[in-house]
Design a protein around this motif. Structure first.
Motif, PDB file in Angstrom:
ATOM      1  N   TYR A  63       0.877  -1.167   0.000  1.00  0.00           N
ATOM      2  CA  TYR A  63       0.000   0.000   0.000  1.00  0.00           C
ATOM      3  C   TYR A  63       0.913   1.216   0.000  1.00  0.00           C
ATOM      4  CZ  TYR A  63      -3.130   3.623   1.734  1.00  0.00           C
ATOM      5  OH  TYR A  63      -3.828   4.795   1.887  1.00  0.00           O
ATOM      6  N   ALA A  65       2.035   4.638   0.532  1.00  0.00           N
ATOM      7  CA  ALA A  65       1.659   5.799   1.349  1.00  0.00           C
ATOM      8  C   ALA A  65       2.852   6.158   2.232  1.00  0.00           C
ATOM      9  CB  ALA A  65       0.435   5.471   2.196  1.00  0.00           C
ATOM     10  N   TYR A  67       5.265   6.184   5.310  1.00  0.00           N
ATOM     11  CA  TYR A  67       5.571   4.988   6.098  1.00  0.00           C
ATOM     12  C   TYR A  67       4.645   4.788   7.299  1.00  0.00           C
ATOM     13  CZ  TYR A  67       9.983   4.679   3.501  1.00  0.00           C
ATOM     14  OH  TYR A  67      10.931   4.557   2.526  1.00  0.00           O
ATOM     15  N   GLY A  68       4.239   5.882   7.930  1.00  0.00           N
ATOM     16  CA  GLY A  68       3.366   5.777   9.090  1.00  0.00           C
ATOM     17  C   GLY A  68       1.976   5.263   8.763  1.00  0.00           C
ATOM     18  N   LYS A  69       1.609   5.310   7.488  1.00  0.00           N
ATOM     19  CA  LYS A  69       0.294   4.812   7.059  1.00  0.00           C
ATOM     20  C   LYS A  69       0.389   3.444   6.376  1.00  0.00           C
ATOM     21  CE  LYS A  69      -1.741   9.418   6.503  1.00  0.00           C
ATOM     22  NZ  LYS A  69      -2.419  10.355   5.567  1.00  0.00           N
ATOM     23  N   GLN A  70       1.614   2.990   6.171  1.00  0.00           N
ATOM     24  CA  GLN A  70       1.809   1.664   5.572  1.00  0.00           C
ATOM     25  C   GLN A  70       1.736   0.609   6.675  1.00  0.00           C
ATOM     26  OE1 GLN A  70       5.540   1.928   3.477  1.00  0.00           O
ATOM     27  NE2 GLN A  70       4.547   2.444   1.542  1.00  0.00           N
ATOM     28  N   ARG A  89      -7.223  -5.563   3.644  1.00  0.00           N
ATOM     29  CA  ARG A  89      -6.545  -5.762   4.931  1.00  0.00           C
ATOM     30  C   ARG A  89      -6.356  -7.248   5.261  1.00  0.00           C
ATOM     31  NH1 ARG A  89      -5.677  -1.435   8.456  1.00  0.00           N
ATOM     32  NH2 ARG A  89      -6.357   0.556   7.568  1.00  0.00           N
ATOM     33  N   ASP A  92      -2.457  -6.766   8.911  1.00  0.00           N
ATOM     34  CA  ASP A  92      -2.098  -5.423   9.367  1.00  0.00           C
ATOM     35  C   ASP A  92      -1.315  -5.516  10.670  1.00  0.00           C
ATOM     36  OD1 ASP A  92      -3.935  -5.684  11.506  1.00  0.00           O
ATOM     37  OD2 ASP A  92      -5.542  -4.798  10.318  1.00  0.00           O
ATOM     38  N   ARG A 101       5.205   0.139  11.325  1.00  0.00           N
ATOM     39  CA  ARG A 101       5.130   1.026  10.185  1.00  0.00           C
ATOM     40  C   ARG A 101       5.865   0.397   8.990  1.00  0.00           C
ATOM     41  NH1 ARG A 101      10.124   3.978   9.939  1.00  0.00           N
ATOM     42  NH2 ARG A 101       9.169   5.871   9.094  1.00  0.00           N
ATOM     43  N   ASN A 301       5.075   8.527  -3.388  1.00  0.00           N
ATOM     44  CA  ASN A 301       4.161   7.423  -3.115  1.00  0.00           C
ATOM     45  C   ASN A 301       3.059   7.268  -4.162  1.00  0.00           C
ATOM     46  OD1 ASN A 301       5.208   6.359  -0.571  1.00  0.00           O
ATOM     47  ND2 ASN A 301       4.668   8.364   0.257  1.00  0.00           N
TER      48      ASN A 301
END
Length: 334
Positions: A63, A65, A67-70, A89, A92, A101, A301
């Protein structure tokens, strides 16, 4: 009262007819769609691994994005390379206590009726940081997946290789993990149960097989007794990200770089790289699954997943891939 009821009935009937019409129209489009188009599905997705399980093609991407959202993976399946279904998902960070992350570049293999998903997490920069390459397991290709080991499979730097961009290569009945960022690539012999590694005869566990210009994103396949080793070159955020390859008589090399086979076309897309290969056994159909950056996009990204044909010449060398907007034709697995 009669008028209101009649009006409600008329409204319900209209909505039903309209919805049914949309369904028929959508179904008709899906049935008559001849090529997938690139990207093959919507959304920012990168580092795709393509494979075949049963009668379906599967793609497991990052995904794409910050890194904090990956913090999760989606998967996509298709019976024909044209119509794709999203499985959300499948894994996760809630299922992997050590991953926080930067979950990326999944690689998957089926063994003994189980599906093992190898992935990178946390983008560690040294041996003291928690993270590295992990393994998750599920009973179905679409998951849900759970952490297999409760800890990373590799959490240290070996031979200078950052523990990311893992690929599981099956050679006969043996499985190998090929991985590495920071311009170094290692190969290690996996145990039968994927809980660790079998040392080589010389006592080492991680053998470096880094070819010229290697950066990251390794992939290997076997054709006519030869081992084709592929990797990504350049920076993943830039337009010159690309894929090169080498051929050897062994999965341990030595691998002498032959040249690039996948790169940008400034009229179609830039940053074409970090790929995988799909080949249906018993056919001459070879596909390269990769990510690229749409024209006009400057965010690192902003990457999409695409599929194009991959061809070989009479000597077994890979021809340069022509990246397209149309994508590949419908091809159901026989």
């Amino acid at each position: 009262m009669f008028r209101k009821t009649s009006f409600d009935l008329l409204k319900v009937t209209f909505l039903f007819v309209f919805s049914f019409g949309v369904f028929i129209h959508t179904t008709s489009i899906a049935q008559t769609k001849k090529t997938a188009g690139n990207p093959v599905f919507q959304g920012w997705y990168a580092d795709p691994e393509g494979t075949i399980f049963g009668k379906k093609y599967w793609i497991y991407p990052t995904y794409s994005a910050p890194y904090g959202k990956q913090v999760f993976f989606d998967a996509f399946s298709s019976p024909d390379l044209v119509n794709w279904t999203k499985h959300e998902r499948i894994l996760d960070t809630a299922s992997v206590k050590w991953a926080k992350r930067a979950m990326w570049a999944p690689s998957i293999v089926e063994k003994g009726g189980k599906y093992y998903l190898f992935f990178g997490a946390n983008d560690i920069q040294n041996d003291k940081q928690p993270g590295g390459i992990g393994v998750a397991v599920a009973n179905k290709p679409e998951g849900p997946y759970k952490d297999y080991l409760g800890k990373p499979l590799i959490d240290k730097f070996h031979n200078g290789a950052q523990p990311i961009d893992q690929f599981v290569f099956k050679d006969k009945d043996e499985y190998y993990l090929i991985y590495g960022g920071w311009k170094h690539c290692n190969i290690a012999h996996l145990k039968k149960d994927f809980t660790g590694f079998v040392p080589f005869e010389d006592g080492s566990t991680f053998k470096e097989i880094t070819p010229e210009n290697y950066v990251e994103g390794p992939f290997m396949f076997k054709k006519n007794g030869k081992y084709y080793f592929m990797w990504s070159e350049g920076g993943w955020t830039g337009p010159n990200y690309s894929v090169a390859y080498a051929i050897a008589d062994s999965p341990f090399g030595p691998f002498k770089r032959i040249g690039k086979i996948l790169q940008q076309n400034p009229e179609i897309a830039t940053g074409a790289g970090h790929h995988s290969v799909i080949h249906a056994s018993g056919t001459d159909d070879w596909y390269i699954v990769y990510h690229r950056r749409p024209l006009g996009e400057t965010d690192g990204n902003s990457r999409v997943t695409c599929i194009d044909h991959m061809y070989f010449d009479e000597n077994g060398f890979i021809k340069p891939v022509i990246i397209t907007n149309e994508g590949v034709e419908r091809n159901a697995i026989k």
